[in-house]
Design a protein around this motif. Structure first.
Motif, PDB file in Angstrom:
ATOM      1  N   VAL A 114       0.837  -1.204   0.000  1.00 28.61           N
ATOM      2  CA  VAL A 114       0.000   0.000   0.000  1.00 28.61           C
ATOM      3  C   VAL A 114       0.872   1.255   0.000  1.00 28.61           C
ATOM      4  O   VAL A 114       0.632   2.196  -0.764  1.00 28.61           O
ATOM      5  CB  VAL A 114      -0.948   0.001   1.213  1.00 28.61           C
ATOM      6  CG1 VAL A 114      -1.589   1.373   1.404  1.00 28.61           C
ATOM      7  CG2 VAL A 114      -2.020  -1.067   1.041  1.00 28.61           C
ATOM      8  N   GLU A 115       1.889   1.279   0.851  1.00 25.05           N
ATOM      9  CA  GLU A 115       2.754   2.454   0.927  1.00 25.05           C
ATOM     10  C   GLU A 115       3.517   2.661  -0.377  1.00 25.05           C
ATOM     11  O   GLU A 115       3.686   3.805  -0.846  1.00 25.05           O
ATOM     12  CB  GLU A 115       3.733   2.309   2.098  1.00 25.05           C
ATOM     13  CG  GLU A 115       3.060   2.232   3.456  1.00 25.05           C
ATOM     14  CD  GLU A 115       2.082   3.376   3.694  1.00 25.05           C
ATOM     15  OE1 GLU A 115       2.476   4.543   3.478  1.00 25.05           O
ATOM     16  OE2 GLU A 115       0.932   3.109   4.084  1.00 25.05           O
ATOM     17  N   LYS A 116       3.971   1.579  -0.992  1.00 24.77           N
ATOM     18  CA  LYS A 116       4.676   1.679  -2.270  1.00 24.77           C
ATOM     19  C   LYS A 116       3.751   2.242  -3.344  1.00 24.77           C
ATOM     20  O   LYS A 116       4.158   3.092  -4.154  1.00 24.77           O
ATOM     21  CB  LYS A 116       5.197   0.307  -2.688  1.00 24.77           C
ATOM     22  CG  LYS A 116       5.962   0.297  -4.001  1.00 24.77           C
ATOM     23  CD  LYS A 116       6.474  -1.098  -4.334  1.00 24.77           C
ATOM     24  CE  LYS A 116       7.210  -1.114  -5.668  1.00 24.77           C
ATOM     25  NZ  LYS A 116       7.695  -2.492  -6.006  1.00 24.77           N
ATOM     26  N   ALA A 117       2.503   1.795  -3.359  1.00 23.94           N
ATOM     27  CA  ALA A 117       1.543   2.271  -4.354  1.00 23.94           C
ATOM     28  C   ALA A 117       1.227   3.748  -4.148  1.00 23.94           C
ATOM     29  O   ALA A 117       1.093   4.519  -5.115  1.00 23.94           O
ATOM     30  CB  ALA A 117       0.265   1.438  -4.288  1.00 23.94           C
ATOM     31  N   LEU A 118       1.094   4.173  -2.898  1.00 24.38           N
ATOM     32  CA  LEU A 118       0.842   5.584  -2.610  1.00 24.38           C
ATOM     33  C   LEU A 118       1.992   6.456  -3.101  1.00 24.38           C
ATOM     34  O   LEU A 118       1.771   7.526  -3.699  1.00 24.38           O
ATOM     35  CB  LEU A 118       0.646   5.791  -1.108  1.00 24.38           C
ATOM     36  CG  LEU A 118      -0.670   5.289  -0.514  1.00 24.38           C
ATOM     37  CD1 LEU A 118      -0.612   5.356   1.010  1.00 24.38           C
ATOM     38  CD2 LEU A 118      -1.854   6.117  -1.036  1.00 24.38           C
ATOM     39  N   ASP A 119       3.211   6.013  -2.871  1.00 24.55           N
ATOM     40  CA  ASP A 119       4.380   6.765  -3.330  1.00 24.55           C
ATOM     41  C   ASP A 119       4.414   6.825  -4.852  1.00 24.55           C
ATOM     42  O   ASP A 119       4.687   7.875  -5.443  1.00 24.55           O
ATOM     43  CB  ASP A 119       5.662   6.126  -2.791  1.00 24.55           C
ATOM     44  CG  ASP A 119       5.883   6.426  -1.319  1.00 24.55           C
ATOM     45  OD1 ASP A 119       5.340   7.436  -0.825  1.00 24.55           O
ATOM     46  OD2 ASP A 119       6.591   5.649  -0.649  1.00 24.55           O
ATOM     47  N   ARG A 146      -3.394   1.049  -8.170  1.00 23.08           N
ATOM     48  CA  ARG A 146      -4.164  -0.089  -7.675  1.00 23.08           C
ATOM     49  C   ARG A 146      -4.059  -1.275  -8.626  1.00 23.08           C
ATOM     50  O   ARG A 146      -3.901  -2.424  -8.191  1.00 23.08           O
ATOM     51  CB  ARG A 146      -5.624   0.323  -7.503  1.00 23.08           C
ATOM     52  CG  ARG A 146      -6.539  -0.780  -7.001  1.00 23.08           C
ATOM     53  CD  ARG A 146      -7.980  -0.295  -6.884  1.00 23.08           C
ATOM     54  NE  ARG A 146      -8.552   0.076  -8.177  1.00 23.08           N
ATOM     55  CZ  ARG A 146      -9.794   0.521  -8.335  1.00 23.08           C
ATOM     56  NH1 ARG A 146     -10.584   0.700  -7.284  1.00 23.08           N
ATOM     57  NH2 ARG A 146     -10.246   0.839  -9.529  1.00 23.08           N
ATOM     58  N   ALA A 147      -4.114  -1.012  -9.933  1.00 17.41           N
ATOM     59  CA  ALA A 147      -4.064  -2.083 -10.924  1.00 17.41           C
ATOM     60  C   ALA A 147      -2.732  -2.806 -10.939  1.00 17.41           C
ATOM     61  O   ALA A 147      -2.642  -3.949 -11.411  1.00 17.41           O
ATOM     62  CB  ALA A 147      -4.347  -1.505 -12.312  1.00 17.41           C
ATOM     63  N   LEU A 148      -1.692  -2.162 -10.401  1.00 16.53           N
ATOM     64  CA  LEU A 148      -0.348  -2.740 -10.451  1.00 16.53           C
ATOM     65  C   LEU A 148       0.064  -3.432  -9.158  1.00 16.53           C
ATOM     66  O   LEU A 148       1.111  -4.081  -9.111  1.00 16.53           O
ATOM     67  CB  LEU A 148       0.666  -1.632 -10.770  1.00 16.53           C
ATOM     68  CG  LEU A 148       0.492  -0.929 -12.116  1.00 16.53           C
ATOM     69  CD1 LEU A 148       1.403   0.288 -12.191  1.00 16.53           C
ATOM     70  CD2 LEU A 148       0.783  -1.888 -13.267  1.00 16.53           C
ATOM     71  N   MET A 149      -0.755  -3.326  -8.107  1.00 13.26           N
ATOM     72  CA  MET A 149      -0.344  -3.791  -6.781  1.00 13.26           C
ATOM     73  C   MET A 149       0.001  -5.274  -6.724  1.00 13.26           C
ATOM     74  O   MET A 149       0.898  -5.685  -5.987  1.00 13.26           O
ATOM     75  CB  MET A 149      -1.447  -3.505  -5.757  1.00 13.26           C
ATOM     76  CG  MET A 149      -1.523  -2.081  -5.309  1.00 13.26           C
ATOM     77  SD  MET A 149      -2.719  -1.902  -3.965  1.00 13.26           S
ATOM     78  CE  MET A 149      -1.806  -2.607  -2.597  1.00 13.26           C
ATOM     79  N   HIS A 150      -0.710  -6.100  -7.471  1.00 15.44           N
ATOM     80  CA  HIS A 150      -0.520  -7.546  -7.376  1.00 15.44           C
ATOM     81  C   HIS A 150       0.515  -8.082  -8.363  1.00 15.44           C
ATOM     82  O   HIS A 150       0.670  -9.289  -8.521  1.00 15.44           O
ATOM     83  CB  HIS A 150      -1.859  -8.261  -7.574  1.00 15.44           C
ATOM     84  CG  HIS A 150      -2.513  -7.977  -8.893  1.00 15.44           C
ATOM     85  ND1 HIS A 150      -3.110  -6.782  -9.172  1.00 15.44           N
ATOM     86  CD2 HIS A 150      -2.656  -8.741 -10.009  1.00 15.44           C
ATOM     87  CE1 HIS A 150      -3.594  -6.809 -10.402  1.00 15.44           C
ATOM     88  NE2 HIS A 150      -3.327  -7.985 -10.937  1.00 15.44           N
ATOM     89  N   GLY A 151       1.244  -7.179  -9.041  1.00 15.83           N
ATOM     90  CA  GLY A 151       2.317  -7.598  -9.926  1.00 15.83           C
ATOM     91  C   GLY A 151       1.855  -8.244 -11.213  1.00 15.83           C
ATOM     92  O   GLY A 151       2.331  -9.334 -11.575  1.00 15.83           O
TER      93      GLY A 151
END
Length: 262
Positions: A114-119, A146-151
């Motif tokens: 979550v923190e990585k996505a926010l950054d 959000r679309a990239l969070m799961h790799g």
């Protein structure tokens, strides 16, 4: 190939929306599908993202069949829909936490993800504010993060810059170009010729059929007379100049995300 389509087709109430569409997309490659309103672009993406089941043909994403192995397909996809798909009562942090849980990211990895996505989205300072006051560009960045969070291995974008101002479009494309440079495969639809030209290849679709596919230069040479022919003229040569009025099709079923063990 990350994506392979063979004779893909779909009808609604006897009307053929997509007919015999075949193409492939390699790892790290980008492909833009362009066509008039109602040409079959969104229906094609709906089938490839498992939101719609094809009536004919088959397709695979990362080797998984879109009909028989839908959960595996969705695990390999990041999707940015044409219309915003955000609950504006939530904050960016809540949105990303929910997505991490829905994709069953391991519990111990969710907070860092979550923190990585926010950054990545540039939304750390706004992380806990309700989305209802956010600009279109901010929401688009959040949706992409959000679309990239799961790799995912393939990013699917349906009119990704629709409604964005020039600065928002520039920022979003810089992020997409960065993902492509890192090896992400990208499949997108767009009405903007300049955006289509950013992609490695372009497919022109009309009346549910893929009329031509190739690099910009290949399409220009084959349908415009020379390698530097204007893409819009190539598009009009293949699809005609008549106005197209299109109505929205039936709603796609809700995606059910894959579950993973913690």
């Amino acid at each position: 190939m990350i994506l392979e389509c063979h004779g893909l087709g779909r009808s609604f109430g006897g009307t053929e929306a997509v007919a015999d569409v075949s193409f492939a997309l390699a790892e790290g490659e980008s492909l833009a599908l362009i066509g008039p309103n109602g040409a079959g672009k969104s229906t094609t993406l709906g089938m490839l993202t498992t939101a719609l089941r094809p009536d004919r043909g088959r397709a695979t994403v990362a080797g998984a069949d879109i009909a028989a192995q839908a959960a595996q397909v969705r695990a390999s996809l990041g999707v940015l829909f044409q219309e915003p798909a955000l609950d504006e009562r939530l904050s960016p942090r809540q949105t990303l936490r929910l997505h991490a849980a829905m994709h069953a990211l391991p519990r111990h990895a969710r907070a860092a993800a979550v923190e990585k996505a926010l950054d990545w989205a540039g939304l750390r300072e706004q992380a806990d504010r309700p989305l209802r006051g956010f600009s279109g560009g901010m929401k688009r960045r959040l949706e992409l993060a959000r679309a990239l969070m799961h790799g995912p291995r393939l990013l699917v974008l349906d009119e990704p810059t629709l409604g964005l101002d020039p600065q928002g479009r520039l920022d979003l494309w810089a992020r997409i170009d960065g993902l492509r440079a890192e090896g992400m495969a990208v499949l997108m639809t767009t009405h903007a010729m300049a955006e289509a030209e950013r992609c490695d290849r372009i497919g022109i679709i009309d009346k549910g059929r893929l009329l031509a596919i190739g690099t910009r230069a290949e399409l220009a040479l084959a349908h415009g007379g020379h390698a530097h022919a204007d893409l819009e003229q190539v598009f009009l040569t293949l699809t005609g100049r008549a106005l197209r009025d299109a109505f929205a099709g039936p709603p796609a079923r809700v995606l059910r995300l894959p579950r993973r063990s913690a």
